[in-house]
Design an enzyme around this catalytic site. Sequence first.
Site, mmCIF file in Angstrom:
data_model
loop_
_atom_site.group_PDB
_atom_site.id
_atom_site.type_symbol
_atom_site.label_atom_id
_atom_site.label_comp_id
_atom_site.label_asym_id
_atom_site.label_seq_id
_atom_site.Cartn_x
_atom_site.Cartn_y
_atom_site.Cartn_z
ATOM 1 N N ASN A 232 0.868 -1.301 0.103
ATOM 2 C CA ASN A 232 -0.010 0.216 0.093
ATOM 3 C C ASN A 232 0.772 1.369 -0.024
ATOM 4 O OD1 ASN A 232 -2.663 -0.988 -0.072
ATOM 5 N ND2 ASN A 232 -2.959 -1.233 2.178
ATOM 6 N N ASP A 241 -5.926 -2.776 -3.420
ATOM 7 C CA ASP A 241 -7.161 -3.539 -3.677
ATOM 8 C C ASP A 241 -7.004 -4.754 -4.615
ATOM 9 O OD1 ASP A 241 -8.396 -1.880 -1.593
ATOM 10 O OD2 ASP A 241 -9.329 -0.419 -2.915
ATOM 11 N N GLU A 267 -5.605 -7.383 5.474
ATOM 12 C CA GLU A 267 -5.068 -8.598 4.732
ATOM 13 C C GLU A 267 -5.255 -10.058 5.432
ATOM 14 O OE1 GLU A 267 -1.658 -6.631 7.047
ATOM 15 O OE2 GLU A 267 -3.809 -6.306 6.284
#
Length: 346
Positions: A232, A241, A267
Amino acid sequence: MLNDLSEVTQRLRRVCSQEVDVSGSYQAFLQDIIDEGRTTLAVSRVSVWLFDDHTQPCFLLNVANTDWSSNADQTDYAKLSYERYPAYFDALMTGESIAAHDAETDARTAEFTYEYLRPNGITTMLDTVIFKNGVPHGIVCCEGDGGPRQWQMAEVSYAEIIADCCSRRILVSELWALQQQLTDLAFQDALTGLKNRRYLMDYADREISRHTRAELPLSMVMVDIDHFKAINDTYGHEVGDIVLQAFASCCKQVLRTEDCLCRLGGEEFIAILPHTNADNAYHVAERLRIALSQEQIRYGPEKIMISVSCGVTQVNLQLPFSQSLKQADHAVYQAKAEGRNRVVRG
């Protein structure tokens, strides 16, 4: 000929009030109504047709028919097009019933003469509109083959009651389908399409009860994507995503149909493996780990590789599910402490 509606409408009302499974096909939950209509009106056939679009219909689709068996799966519906039968469609869209004493000479039904009426011996038709929110949604078509027939007002009224009964059943079916969609959404993770934590807890309770009765083993695999925060931070949450979606897709290819994969959050994921002991669950986790390590997730020119840490445990059927969940979670932390990209049994 119907001169007194009271007796037959009372019977139809009782038929319509019977509990039916509206989750099935139109044929299944309309069968009793149209059978009653065929008997009472003494016609050769009663069928139900629905518009493809009630605001600007192009087709009518035959969804129930007294010629079909109650268990028939009629997926290849007969279809009538506005382009071929414009006068008929225009008449229906007014909402008025079509009482065609002689179907070949009536301007509203004459279009059917050569393609349908004569080949099937149909001589008279009584079609009444099914409404939805006050707008024509379909029709109930009553067909006779005994020559022209002078339809009485009582018969037209009775046929309109049949259409109203069908309308109510169809409305209940649509509400049931909407409720199912809302239920699915409540138990579904919007990003990955997997079931969510809320579903997991309910599902686990049911499976524990079932496996206890059958004296069968039940196992779980907790899967955590390694260094997901770094993905991220490096590529952005949009790419994160995409990684989660690719992860879910890869897992579903490895797992069996009967296995249940849920997203706990972030996650973290859980796979519940019915009829599976810890040894076999370990092998499943290894297959997952290897498959995911070989997955290349593309984002433009980038190829993103991931690894996962897995914790495996056999569910203790005598304890609350939360205890087994903690055991699997502890195994994941141990896998990460040992260097990640590995499977540990809890």
